[in-house]
Each structure stands twice: as C-alpha cells, then as structure tokens.
Write an enzyme that holds these catalytic residues in place. Structure first.
Site, PDB file in Angstrom:
ATOM      1  N   ARG A  51       0.798  -1.230   0.000  1.00 22.55           N
ATOM      2  CA  ARG A  51       0.000   0.000   0.000  1.00 22.55           C
ATOM      3  C   ARG A  51       0.832   1.283   0.000  1.00 22.55           C
ATOM      4  O   ARG A  51       0.411   2.289   0.547  1.00 22.55           O
ATOM      5  CB  ARG A  51      -0.969   0.013   1.180  1.00 22.55           C
ATOM      6  CG  ARG A  51      -1.925  -1.172   1.216  1.00 22.55           C
ATOM      7  CD  ARG A  51      -2.824  -1.239  -0.019  1.00 22.55           C
ATOM      8  NE  ARG A  51      -3.717  -2.391   0.071  1.00 22.55           N
ATOM      9  CZ  ARG A  51      -3.464  -3.583  -0.466  1.00 22.55           C
ATOM     10  NH1 ARG A  51      -2.348  -3.761  -1.156  1.00 22.55           N
ATOM     11  NH2 ARG A  51      -4.315  -4.583  -0.336  1.00 22.55           N
ATOM     12  N   GLU A  98      -4.855   4.121   5.622  1.00 23.08           N
ATOM     13  CA  GLU A  98      -4.648   3.867   4.195  1.00 23.08           C
ATOM     14  C   GLU A  98      -5.147   5.049   3.382  1.00 23.08           C
ATOM     15  O   GLU A  98      -4.616   5.344   2.320  1.00 23.08           O
ATOM     16  CB  GLU A  98      -5.381   2.589   3.782  1.00 23.08           C
ATOM     17  CG  GLU A  98      -5.187   2.206   2.319  1.00 23.08           C
ATOM     18  CD  GLU A  98      -5.728   0.832   2.006  1.00 23.08           C
ATOM     19  OE1 GLU A  98      -6.227   0.639   0.875  1.00 23.08           O
ATOM     20  OE2 GLU A  98      -5.656  -0.063   2.858  1.00 23.08           O
ATOM     21  N   SER A 145     -11.280   1.620   2.256  1.00 19.55           N
ATOM     22  CA  SER A 145     -10.681   1.182   3.517  1.00 19.55           C
ATOM     23  C   SER A 145     -10.018   2.348   4.237  1.00 19.55           C
ATOM     24  O   SER A 145      -9.280   3.126   3.634  1.00 19.55           O
ATOM     25  CB  SER A 145      -9.651   0.090   3.266  1.00 19.55           C
ATOM     26  OG  SER A 145     -10.254  -1.059   2.706  1.00 19.55           O
TER      27      SER A 145
END
Length: 294
Positions: free
Chosen positions: A160, A280, A209
């Site tokens: 990520r 995130e 998310s």
C-alpha cells in the site's frame, strides 16, 4: 492550459466532503500535464491528483495548491501485444473491461478497487491476494522537468505504498497480462464482486478502507469490530455498521468528523490490542491524523 480557481473538491470525492482547491485543471495530454506541473513548481504550489476521489479525505478548508484530474488520452486504456496500456486517469474498471474484451487476465482483482491507474500505482493498490506490483511492467511518471518510465523496483512498490513524492504524477502505465478466456475472467470477477458486496458497504458514500491491515491475527476491520465501533457516529460521519474499516457519509458529514472517527478508532485499537493502526486513506490539505498520546 490555465487552471481554474476555487473548485469544490467535494464534487470529486467519493465521501462527498472537502473544501475547494485553490487551483484545478484537467490535463488531457502528457505535454499539458508537464506544463501544469512546471507552472506549479515555478509558483511553489503543491500538486495532487484526485483520480476518482476514492481513498481521499480532503480538508474542509480545501487544498491550497493545484488539484489535477487527468482526462483525454491520460484517461484512456487499450490492449496491445498482450499488454494493457493505460493513462494515469483511466478508471481501473475500464482497464478490466478492456482486458476482458481482449481475453487477457491478471487484473481481475481491480474489480474491488474503485480508483484509477495513477492512484493504483501510487498506493500499490491491491485486493484478494494480488496488487498492482504483481502485474505492472512500468509506469510513466511526470513532474515539472518532464516524464520518465520507472519499473516497479524503481517506484519502490510495497504494501500500500510507493516512493513517489509530492509533485510527481503517474501519467500512464503498462501492465503484463496473460491469455485467459473472457468467460473465466467474467466468472472470477463475479465471484470477487459478490464477496465484496456481501462484506462491504458498496451502496454507501465512503472513501474505501480507512486503515491498512496490521501485522496481527486480526484485520483492521475485525479489530475495530471487536472494539464495538460498528455504527459509531460523530456528526454526519459513521463507522459502517457493515464493515468497521469503512467510514460512511450518513448525511451532511464533514472531513473533520471523519477524521475524529479515525482518531477514535486508532485510540481504541491501541488501548485494547496494543496496535498502532496506519491510515490507508490519503489526506489532502491542512488535515492530519492526531498523533498517539504517549
């Protein structure tokens, strides 16, 4: 091209919050993009791409810089010699459609990622055990000096994140795909989408998310569910009753309210599990997650 002034970014974010960008432009070519980036560099203006507005939380005060939404050839996607060639502004859903039409598989997982190629590369987006790094051949990165192609290794892709920095924009990318019957691709995508619909609030306004999954036996969502945070609400923002790693705009939410939920979720996860959850979602403008209290 000349950028516009004071364009509301809430129009472009999936959560529907955020103030105006001081400058806003829709470049359609690589040359136009480089020209805008050079202008921003010379004017000392920060730059950000908004993509489809997912995975993005914009300050209520707005963004004091140049926000870009790639358009035209920078948002196109096509297959060529077993590869997918796409602009940074191309929606991942369009890329998947082009690949399936050419009977090329390997990016079925992007059906769960409501973003663009540029955002996918920047964050090394992933789902269902795959991520962008597994299929990316190279990305075309622009800044105020010009453009250059970078490999996944040169981009520093990992879980990520990447090594891309402010002032750099992913103008395009090439992906390595494998022959696969369209019917198999369709079936795989249908299964993934069914799983996503069953587990996530796909019919609500969210930015996707909230937290990266920690190195723990529990995912971020399961951890926050164990904290009893499903449905927890601050103003018009609430932690999804369906999946605790999502924040919904339940009506008239502000970015500040969403940020307050993020801070409370991190506090409770640290208090109960000793885990420091890492956001995130990308923050844009004068907005930041409060530090942990020691």
């Amino acid at each position: 091209m000349s950028p516009e002034r004071d364009v509301p970014l809430s129009r472009f974010t999936t959560l529907g919050t955020g103030g105006p960008s001081r400058w806003f432009a829709r470049p359609e070519t690589v040359d136009g993009l480089v020209e805008l980036l050079a202008w921003a560099r010379d004017e000392n203006e920060p730059v950000a791409a908004v993509g489809l507005g997912s995975n993005l939380l914009v300050a209520d005060e707005g963004f004091p810089g140049l926000a870009l939404k790639l358009d035209g050839e920078l948002a196109a996607a096509a297959t060529e010699d077993g590869r997918l060639v796409a602009g940074g502004g191309a929606p991942l859903a369009v890329c998947l459609h082009r690949a399936r039409a050419a009977e090329l598989g390997g990016i079925e997982f992007v059906c769960a990622i409501p973003g663009t190629v540029g955002g996918g590369v920047w964050m090394n987006a992933g789902a269902y055990g795959s991520d962008i790094a597994t299929v990316l051949l190279r990305a075309r990165v622009a800044d105020g000096e010009g453009v250059r192609w970078l490999t996944p290794e040169e981009l520093g892709l990992r879980y990520r994140r990447s090594d891309l920095r402010s002032g750099q924009i992913v103008a395009g990318a090439e992906f390595r795909l494998e022959p696969r019957p369209a019917a198999e691709i369709k079936a795989a995508v249908a299964e993934m989408q069914a799983q996503r619909k069953a587990a996530q609030p796909t019919n609500k306004r969210t930015f996707g998310s909230v937290f990266k999954n920690p190195d723990h036996e529990l995912t971020a969502g399961r951890m926050l569910e164990a904290c009893g945070l499903k449905g927890h609400r601050i103003g018009g923002a609430q932690i999804s009753p369906k999946h605790a790693n999502f924040i919904e705009n339940a009506g008239g939410a502000t970015s500040a309210e969403a940020l307050a939920l993020i801070a409370e979720a991190r506090r409770q996860a640290l208090e109960r599990f000793g885990v420091r959850l890492e956001p995130e979602v990308q923050l844009l403008g004068p907005i930041e997650v409060p530090p942990f209290s020691e």
